[in-house]
Each structure stands twice: as C-alpha cells, then as structure tokens.
Design an enzyme around this catalytic site. Sequence first.
Site, PDB file in Angstrom:
ATOM      1  N   LYS A 142      25.600  34.283  34.321  1.00  0.00           N
ATOM      2  CA  LYS A 142      26.886  33.604  34.071  1.00  0.00           C
ATOM      3  C   LYS A 142      26.936  32.242  34.747  1.00  0.00           C
ATOM      4  CE  LYS A 142      28.922  36.976  36.053  1.00  0.00           C
ATOM      5  NZ  LYS A 142      29.869  37.925  36.664  1.00  0.00           N
ATOM      6  N   THR A 183      41.539  32.142  37.430  1.00  0.00           N
ATOM      7  CA  THR A 183      40.260  32.753  37.041  1.00  0.00           C
ATOM      8  C   THR A 183      39.907  33.928  37.949  1.00  0.00           C
ATOM      9  OG1 THR A 183      39.161  31.108  38.418  1.00  0.00           O
ATOM     10  CG2 THR A 183      39.301  30.628  36.054  1.00  0.00           C
ATOM     11  N   GLY A 187      39.079  37.429  38.914  1.00  0.00           N
ATOM     12  CA  GLY A 187      38.653  38.620  38.182  1.00  0.00           C
ATOM     13  C   GLY A 187      37.889  38.353  36.904  1.00  0.00           C
ATOM     14  N   THR A 188      37.462  37.112  36.684  1.00  0.00           N
ATOM     15  CA  THR A 188      36.714  36.820  35.442  1.00  0.00           C
ATOM     16  C   THR A 188      35.457  37.679  35.335  1.00  0.00           C
ATOM     17  OG1 THR A 188      35.767  34.941  36.624  1.00  0.00           O
ATOM     18  CG2 THR A 188      37.423  34.428  34.975  1.00  0.00           C
ATOM     19  N   GLY A 189      34.686  37.732  36.440  1.00  0.00           N
ATOM     20  CA  GLY A 189      33.408  38.455  36.401  1.00  0.00           C
ATOM     21  C   GLY A 189      33.616  39.940  36.135  1.00  0.00           C
ATOM     22  N   CYS A 190      34.588  40.544  36.820  1.00  0.00           N
ATOM     23  CA  CYS A 190      34.865  41.982  36.647  1.00  0.00           C
ATOM     24  C   CYS A 190      35.320  42.253  35.219  1.00  0.00           C
ATOM     25  CB  CYS A 190      35.958  42.430  37.612  1.00  0.00           C
ATOM     26  SG  CYS A 190      35.621  42.061  39.335  1.00  0.00           S
TER      27      CYS A 190
HETATM   28  N1  LIG Z   1      37.415  27.591  33.619  1.00  0.00           N
HETATM   29  C1  LIG Z   1      36.730  28.324  32.714  1.00  0.00           C
HETATM   30  N2  LIG Z   1      36.786  28.000  31.407  1.00  0.00           N
HETATM   31  C2  LIG Z   1      36.122  28.718  30.489  1.00  0.00           C
HETATM   32  N3  LIG Z   1      35.359  29.784  30.779  1.00  0.00           N
HETATM   33  C3  LIG Z   1      35.245  30.156  32.069  1.00  0.00           C
HETATM   34  C4  LIG Z   1      35.918  29.447  33.104  1.00  0.00           C
HETATM   35  N4  LIG Z   1      35.638  30.045  34.288  1.00  0.00           N
HETATM   36  C5  LIG Z   1      34.824  31.076  34.000  1.00  0.00           C
HETATM   37  N5  LIG Z   1      34.568  31.134  32.664  1.00  0.00           N
HETATM   38  C6  LIG Z   1      33.774  32.163  31.971  1.00  0.00           C
HETATM   39  O1  LIG Z   1      33.834  33.329  32.726  1.00  0.00           O
HETATM   40  C7  LIG Z   1      32.527  33.744  33.074  1.00  0.00           C
HETATM   41  C8  LIG Z   1      32.526  34.407  34.418  1.00  0.00           C
HETATM   42  O2  LIG Z   1      32.986  33.474  35.368  1.00  0.00           O
HETATM   43  P1  LIG Z   1      32.254  33.296  36.765  1.00  0.00           P
HETATM   44  O3  LIG Z   1      30.857  32.823  36.564  1.00  0.00           O
HETATM   45  O4  LIG Z   1      33.197  32.499  37.604  1.00  0.00           O
HETATM   46  O5  LIG Z   1      32.208  34.818  37.202  1.00  0.00           O
HETATM   47  P2  LIG Z   1      32.193  35.432  38.594  1.00  0.00           P
HETATM   48  O6  LIG Z   1      31.840  34.385  39.602  1.00  0.00           O
HETATM   49  O7  LIG Z   1      31.342  36.657  38.545  1.00  0.00           O
HETATM   50  O8  LIG Z   1      33.697  35.849  38.735  1.00  0.00           O
HETATM   51  P3  LIG Z   1      34.420  36.586  39.947  1.00  0.00           P
HETATM   52  O9  LIG Z   1      35.029  35.537  40.786  1.00  0.00           O
HETATM   53  O10 LIG Z   1      35.407  37.465  39.280  1.00  0.00           O
HETATM   54  O11 LIG Z   1      33.369  37.336  40.708  1.00  0.00           O
HETATM   55  C9  LIG Z   1      31.718  32.464  33.027  1.00  0.00           C
HETATM   56  O12 LIG Z   1      30.384  32.727  32.895  1.00  0.00           O
HETATM   57  C10 LIG Z   1      32.318  31.781  31.830  1.00  0.00           C
HETATM   58  O13 LIG Z   1      31.830  32.344  30.623  1.00  0.00           O
HETATM   59  C1  LIG Z   2      37.528  44.576  44.797  1.00  0.00           C
HETATM   60  C2  LIG Z   2      36.919  43.338  44.249  1.00  0.00           C
HETATM   61  N1  LIG Z   2      35.811  43.448  43.481  1.00  0.00           N
HETATM   62  C3  LIG Z   2      35.237  42.352  42.961  1.00  0.00           C
HETATM   63  C4  LIG Z   2      35.771  41.089  43.185  1.00  0.00           C
HETATM   64  C5  LIG Z   2      35.056  39.893  42.594  1.00  0.00           C
HETATM   65  O1  LIG Z   2      35.698  38.777  42.547  1.00  0.00           O
HETATM   66  C6  LIG Z   2      36.938  41.021  43.994  1.00  0.00           C
HETATM   67  N2  LIG Z   2      37.534  39.832  44.274  1.00  0.00           N
HETATM   68  N3  LIG Z   2      37.480  42.150  44.500  1.00  0.00           N
END
Ligand SMILES: Nc1ncnc2c1ncn2[C@@H]1O[C@H](COP(=O)(O)OP(=O)(O)OP(=O)(O)O)[C@@H](O)[C@H]1O
Ligand SMILES: Cc1ncc(CO)c(N)n1
Length: 264
Positions: A173, A204, A206-209
């Site tokens: 990602k 943003t 919780g995007t990854g979860c």
């Molecule tokens: N501002 C944005 N605009 C468009 N897409 C986004 C944006 N931010 C994140 N994304 C999308 O969301 C996906 C996951 O975001 P990111 O890489 O920040 O995940 P993460 O760091 O695992 O998230 P988390 O903080 O929840 O752990 C990105 O790969 C992208 O596809």
């Molecule tokens: C509990 C939990 N899991 C995952 C993330 C990832 O951002 C978070 N902020 N909190």
Amino acid sequence: MRAKALTIAGSDSGGGAGIQADLKTFHTYQVYGSSVITAITAQNTLGVQAFELVSPSLIERQIVAVLADIGADAIKTGMLGNATIIETVANSLRRYPVALVVDPVMVAKSGDRLLVEDAVQALREQLVPIASLITPNLPEASVLLGREIDDERTMYAALDDLLKLGAKAVLLKGGHLKGQPLDLFADGQQVLELRSERIDTPNTHGTGCTYAAAITALLARGADLVSAVCQAHAFLYEAIASAESIGAGHSPVNHWVWLSERTV
Ligand SMILES: Nc1ncnc2c1ncn2[C@@H]1O[C@H](COP(=O)(O)OP(=O)(O)OP(=O)(O)O)[C@@H](O)[C@H]1O
Ligand SMILES: Cc1ncc(CO)c(N)n1
C-alpha cells in the site's frame, strides 16, 4: 448460508480502526463477523493513549471458541502486539485452512507503536508464510525487508522479495507516497497497479484495517483474490471521500458508505 469472517486484532475504543473497523466493514458486506481481541487500546482520533495486551492463552481460547463452533470462511489479523501472541495465533491458524489476510500492523497513523520491535522476526517467520495475502504499508514493508521502500521504483523492486517471505500474494500500500497513492498487488503471476487521486482529508483513521477487512469479507463470500482487492480498493476510496468529522483529529473512514441511507 451466510458467509462468515473472523478478525483477530486489537480493540480501538474510538471505533475507527482495529476490531471495530473490521466488524463494521464485514457488516457492510453482509458477512457475519466474529472477533478475537488481542489487545485493548485507549484510543481516539488524536492517537493511542494506552494499551494492554490480552494473554496468549485467552487469545487461543477465543480462537478455539469461534472456530470450533461458528467457523470462518476467511480470517484477518491486525494488531498482535508481541512475538508470543504472533506465535499463538500462527499455531492456531495453521490447522485451519481458509483464506488468511495478514495486515502486519506495527505503528498507528498517530505514530504510536502497536507491535514491539523484536516481534518482527516472528511475524516474518511464523505468520507471513501461512498468509494468502499480506497488506503492508510502506513503513511496514521497509521493516519486513530491512530496507527503505518509499517511492514507486523501490515499491516495484520490493514485490519479489516480499513474496519470497512466503505469503501467496502481497498488496503493497502506497498511501504514504508523496503525491498520488499507488497500491501494487503481486501474486507471482501478475502485478496490478491500483492508482487513485489523493483525497485532501485528515479523515483517514483506519484505512489499512478497513481495506484488509473488505478484502477478507469478499474472500469469505467466495471472490477471487484479484477481484476482492480491486473491489476493496474502490470501496476504500469512497469510504475516505465520504468520511465525516467524528473527533478533533484523524476521523475514521465511512465504513457504511455502501449501505443505503434510510430513516428509521
Ligand atoms: N488521502 C487518500 N486519498 C486516497 N486514497 C488514500 C488516501 N489515504 C490512503 N488511501 C488509500 O488507502 C490505502 C491504505 O492507506 P495507508 O497506506 O495509509 O494504510 P495504513 O498505513 O495501513 O493505514 P492505517 O493507518 O490504518 O494503519 C492506501 O494504500 C490508498 O489506497
Ligand atoms: C487497535 C488498532 N489496530 C490497528 C490500528 C492501525 O492503525 C490502530 N490504530 N488501532
């Protein structure tokens, strides 16, 4: 029969990431969600104020309780906290052959550590090799490979090495890239580029979860990995674009964006 998905992750008291994001996302996809809690965080849109880990034996008991009775068509892992918990989860899941999505959560968006540093080896050696898909962001992929991955060139170069860690596929990602986000999917047969506009928003959390949970829900419903990733990417974009301000910091994405609004 309704599809079922299990999340093994930490609780976010603010409701935007972790277990809460996963269950809300499963619900949006009409997938029955069960949960094994590995940690309890005191967290809101401003950051993680405190957390405690659940004992490995209670984590194992939760996994057995869910899988021996309810079962799961797909499983996702998120925050695991330390090496003993990773080992416990890997040992329990090795015997349960359904799709496994491993989100290698290490640090929250707020910068707070959610995995102790010496647990990375356990993640790499115990859990990643039994995963159907791993979903590292750029800092997590850099830690997994022990080198900096911070632009398109280093992202492409990382794919083969990430696959060599043993998962069937990887979704790298690039939400942390400067400029337009780019995610790369690779499974050893093909490489897919998922590009989108960068949405100008602080919301943003919780995007990854949410991304990994949407993929897990779609896999539970029988989708193949490539279509699950593509659909989840489209869902996440809309969930970010329609997120409302819930707190004073990074508010959560809109998990119910694909549910029709209806007055009760
Ligand atoms: N501002 C944005 N605009 C468009 N897409 C986004 C944006 N931010 C994140 N994304 C999308 O969301 C996906 C996951 O975001 P990111 O890489 O920040 O995940 P993460 O760091 O695992 O998230 P988390 O903080 O929840 O752990 C990105 O790969 C992208 O596809
Ligand atoms: C509990 C939990 N899991 C995952 C993330 C990832 O951002 C978070 N902020 N909190």
